[in-house]
Each structure stands twice: as C-alpha cells, then as structure tokens.
Scaffold this active site. Structure first.
Site, PDB file in Angstrom:
ATOM      1  N   ASP A   1     -13.949  28.681  13.113  1.00 50.81           N
ATOM      2  CA  ASP A   1     -13.273  29.008  11.850  1.00 50.81           C
ATOM      3  C   ASP A   1     -12.983  30.495  11.753  1.00 50.81           C
ATOM      4  OD1 ASP A   1     -12.277  28.430   9.140  1.00 50.81           O
ATOM      5  OD2 ASP A   1     -13.893  29.810   8.617  1.00 50.81           O
TER       6      ASP A   1
ATOM      7  N   ARG B   1      -4.682  32.342  11.034  1.00 49.43           N
ATOM      8  CA  ARG B   1      -3.890  31.799   9.910  1.00 49.43           C
ATOM      9  C   ARG B   1      -3.418  32.911   8.995  1.00 49.43           C
ATOM     10  NH1 ARG B   1      -8.039  28.363   7.263  1.00 49.43           N
ATOM     11  NH2 ARG B   1      -6.473  28.103   5.639  1.00 49.43           N
TER      12      ARG B   1
ATOM     13  N   LYS C   1     -18.060  25.511   7.253  1.00 47.00           N
ATOM     14  CA  LYS C   1     -19.097  26.533   7.036  1.00 47.00           C
ATOM     15  C   LYS C   1     -20.185  26.002   6.107  1.00 47.00           C
ATOM     16  CE  LYS C   1     -15.768  29.308   6.022  1.00 47.00           C
ATOM     17  NZ  LYS C   1     -14.731  30.291   5.785  1.00 47.00           N
TER      18      LYS C   1
ATOM     19  N   HIS D   1     -19.795  26.727  -3.829  1.00 41.31           N
ATOM     20  CA  HIS D   1     -18.759  27.547  -3.201  1.00 41.31           C
ATOM     21  C   HIS D   1     -17.577  27.641  -4.149  1.00 41.31           C
ATOM     22  CE1 HIS D   1     -16.311  29.324  -0.059  1.00 41.31           C
ATOM     23  NE2 HIS D   1     -15.317  28.585  -0.537  1.00 41.31           N
TER      24      HIS D   1
ATOM     25  N   SER E   1     -11.868  24.566   6.808  1.00 43.00           N
ATOM     26  CA  SER E   1     -12.437  25.907   6.968  1.00 43.00           C
ATOM     27  C   SER E   1     -13.652  26.071   6.049  1.00 43.00           C
ATOM     28  CB  SER E   1     -11.352  26.936   6.620  1.00 43.00           C
ATOM     29  OG  SER E   1     -11.891  28.210   6.438  1.00 43.00           O
TER      30      SER E   1
HETATM   31  N1  URA Z   1     -11.736  30.303   2.198  1.00 42.75           N
HETATM   32  C1  URA Z   1     -12.094  29.910   3.426  1.00 42.75           C
HETATM   33  O1  URA Z   1     -13.236  30.054   3.839  1.00 42.75           O
HETATM   34  N2  URA Z   1     -11.153  29.342   4.199  1.00 42.75           N
HETATM   35  C2  URA Z   1      -9.884  29.148   3.811  1.00 42.75           C
HETATM   36  O2  URA Z   1      -9.104  28.626   4.563  1.00 42.75           O
HETATM   37  C3  URA Z   1      -9.520  29.581   2.518  1.00 42.75           C
HETATM   38  C4  URA Z   1     -10.482  30.144   1.725  1.00 42.75           C
END
Ligand code: URA
Length: 433
Positions: free
Chosen positions: A169, A176, A195, A90, A191
């Site tokens: 999320d 947010r 995932k 990621h 967050s």
């Molecule tokens: N990417 C995400 O998935 N969440 C965040 O809070 C920031 C970047």
C-alpha cells in the site's frame, strides 16, 4: 529491484484483463501485488492497472482478494498478548478532525484497548501524529513489544505504523498520488482496510467523511465507500461498522496541530465544542459496542475526568509531558466579518487550505510542519455575527504566509439573512454488515 526467479504471470495480461472489464483471477492478483512490492512489476505498469481499476471497478470477491494480497505483502500485528478487547477507529480525513485524541483514551478508560496506528498529514487534512508531535517530548515510534506493553498498561496507543505494515500500500498509494488514481473507491477501500486489518484490532469503526473538506463529496459516494469497507472488514473477521459524518464545515473551532491538541484537552476536561464532543461520544459508543462493552457511558467518562487520566498516562508513556505548554505561532492575523447577519456557510476545504498555507500541513511528505500554525474559528455556521466582529484568527510563524491563507478563505464563507437556520446533522448515517 528485479529478481531472477521465473515469474508465473506477466503484468501486461493482468492490465489487459482489467482494461477489457474482466475479473483478474485470484492467483494473478496475488502475483501482481507481490511482484509490484518486489519491484518486478514496474511503476508504469501498476499505474496502468490502477487507472483500469478506477475506470472499470472490481467485483466484491476480486477486491477482497486484492485486499488480502496487500495485507500479505507485510506483517500482521499480533495482539494476542493484549488482555482487553481491542477496538479501533479510522477517519477518511477531514479539517479540524482531532477526534482520535480524546477518543482513544476515552475508550480505553471504559475497558477496551485501542491500538491506533496513525499517519502524518498530506495536503489540506492534518495527520494525528503531527498533532501529537506538538507535545514536547512525545515520540511516535514504538517497537512492537512497547506497543503491546502500553496497550496492557494504559489501554491506548497512538503511534506511527512501521514499514512492515502493508508495504504494497505504501508503494501503491505514492504512485496513485501522482497518477490521478487516488479517487478510485476499490483502491481507497483496499488501501485503508489492508492497513487496518493488518493492525489486528478485533473491532473497527470507520468515520467516513462527506463534504467539501473530504475525499467523498456526496453521500452516495461516501455510502459506497463505507459499504465496500464494511464488507471487506467483515469478510476478514473484523467487526466493522461505519458512520457517515458531515465535513462541509470544520470540526470544532481549530485547524492546526497544537491548536487542535489544546481543543482535544478541553474536551477531555469535560468542555470543548459541542460537535467535537458529540462525534467523540458517538464513535466511542460504536467502538465499545464492537468490543463487547455496549453499556458503557462515554459522556460520563469525559465529564468526570476518567478519560483525562488515561490521556495523561498515554502521553507520558510515549515520553510526552502532558503539563508542558504547547507551542504558539509567532504571529497572528484577525479576519473580521464583512457584513452583519447569520454565518450560513464556513467551508471546510477553504479553512483546511488556509491552515495548510499557514504552515500546519505539508506539500511533500518530507516537509516539516509548524506546530503552532493554523486557524481558530471565532464563529460557526448558524451564529449571528456583526460587521467588523472578529471571525477567525490566523496563526503563523512567518507573517508572509497570511496573504495566501486569506486568498484561500476568500469566498469560503457566507453571511446571510436566513432566519430559522438550523445546523445540519453531524452523523448522517450508520452502515453495518
Ligand atoms: N487513506 C488511505 O490510507 N488510503 C487511501 O487510498 C485514501 C485515504
């Protein structure tokens, strides 16, 4: 949607605990995430809680519980039917970051399975799905059964995350975005990791970007985010490491969807810009080590076409034609160097905003993107340029977009005298448990 069931806690107490710098008890963390997902905790209450977390932080065990609750808000993918070791990457997001495109097939070519659930871009950083959607016929949505079948047959899948993956999320991130609370390290870490852990990969490599084009502007903040995410992943049983990598200048020579796909294909053909190759190989080595395949040689698999074979199979398996011509923008504008000297700075954020304004990105999540739009860099920092020499090409479907893209680039690069200029390292640091 509100429910008629009696609620065991109330949002005001949870908010007050964090406002007063306390630790939210485990049962209240579980409840507040679940109740927010159900619509019982209102957006304004969750906004207040997110701001209290941004200001006062979270203890490590408190954040681990919060992340677990976010995972529990949806389904966890079951990859038990995948016959190879699973490993994923990621990136926290950067300009010209097309690394996933060559990386996933490369790692699959060396024996691992790469289950990559990706997103679309918002703001100045591009999204992997937007890039792949510039390939004629390619589709982003797969069922769980198709996902597992492709991991077994091809070894790599890049597709859209379903609505069932960490729905808390999705709701919280949108909130947010409009309440000034994106930048909280505990909220970013939970967050991303909710995932990624729900995605079910056994190993994970995090590419934490640092610099003007990244969320994290300083190595100190990036290190804190990396350490927090590595700790969360490790606690959840996912083998997790992070690389801090430079994002002060764009990666490679392109920013824009089809332009980046073309560059990724060059890398898969054994060529491509050295920085894209370097980072692809470094991340592949980490992903393979995490999957228990430490002796593989990623550079060789790029050079001899094995990664390209998997790329072609991966694109075709999702309906795409790997031989189809990629879309090209209708208009082009060339920006020339205003002086002679060494290009000493080329700002990632400026190039990202320019590409976005040319049509490569979106301002709202429902906006379409232009497949052909973007920026092609004709020189990178450290190179000698002459006044009048082409420095960048801007590509857009609509020539009215050039003026605002040029405004974004104004002040976005320096040409100087510096002798002995040397490129800063791309991989800055490695963070492991
Ligand atoms: N990417 C995400 O998935 N969440 C965040 O809070 C920031 C970047």
């Amino acid at each position: 949607m509100s429910s008629s069931r009696a609620e065991p806690f109330d949002a005001i107490s949870v908010i007050s605990t964090k406002r007063d710098r306390g630790r939210i008890p485990d049962e209240q963390i579980d409840w507040v995430i679940d109740a927010y997902t159900r619509g019982v905790v209102a957006d304004e209450q969750m906004s207040a809680l997110a701001m209290a977390i941004l200001l006062n932080g979270m203890a490590p065990d408190e954040l681990a519980r919060w992340t677990r609750a976010m995972i529990a808000s949806g389904e966890r993918l079951d990859l038990s039917g995948v016959r190879r070791p699973t490993t994923d990457k990621h990136s926290t997001g950067g300009v010209g970051d097309k690394i996933t495109l060559p990386l996933a097939p490369l790692v699959a070519a060396l024996g691992a399975a790469v289950p990559q659930l990706s997103g679309r871009g918002l703001g100045h950083t591009g999204g992997t799905l937007d890039k792949l959607e510039s390939i004629p016929g390619w589709r982003a949505n797969l069922s769980n059964a198709e996902f597992v079948a492709q991991l077994n047959s091809v070894g790599a899948v890049i597709c859209a995350a379903g609505d069932e993956l960490a729905p808390a999320d999705r709701k919280l991130y949108a909130l947010r975005d409009v309440t000034g609370t994106v930048e909280a390290i505990p909220l970013i870490a939970s967050s991303i990791m909710s995932k990624k852990i729900a995605e079910g990969s056994a190993a994970l490599v995090l590419d934490v970007k640092v610099g003007t084009g990244a969320f994290m502007k300083t190595p100190e903040d990036a290190r804190r985010l990396a350490e927090t995410m590595v700790e969360l992943g490790t606690a959840a049983g996912t083998h997790t490491v992070a690389l801090l990598t430079d994002m002060n200048t764009p990666l490679g020579l392109t920013a824009g969807n089809a332009l980046e796909v073309a560059e990724a294909v060059e890398v898969l053909a054994g060529g491509g810009p050295p920085d894209v190759v370097e980072l692809t190989v470094a991340l592949a080595a980490e992903m393979l080590a995490g999957a228990g395949i430490p002796d593989a040689d990623p550079a060789a698999a790029l050079a001899d076409g094995r990664a390209m074979d998997v790329w072609r199979a991966m694109i075709a398996a999702q309906g795409g034609d790997p031989d189809a011509a990629l879309p090209v923008a209708r208009d082009k504008h060339v920006l020339t160097a205003p002086a002679t000297g060494v290009l000493t700075r080329l700002d990632a954020y400026a190039v990202g905003v320019a590409a976005w304004r040319l049509g490569a990105g979106r301002a709202r999540k429902e906006d379409p993107v232009s497949a052909g739009a973007g920026v092609v860099l004709l020189a990178k920092p450290g190179e000698q340029v002459r006044a009048g020499q082409p420095l960048m090409e801007l590509h857009a479907d609509d020539p009215d977009r050039f003026a605002r893209a040029l405004e974004a680039l104004d002040g976005g690069f320096d040409i100087g005298e510096q002798a002995g200029w040397s490129t800063p390292p791309l991989v800055i640091e490695r963070v492991s448990a």
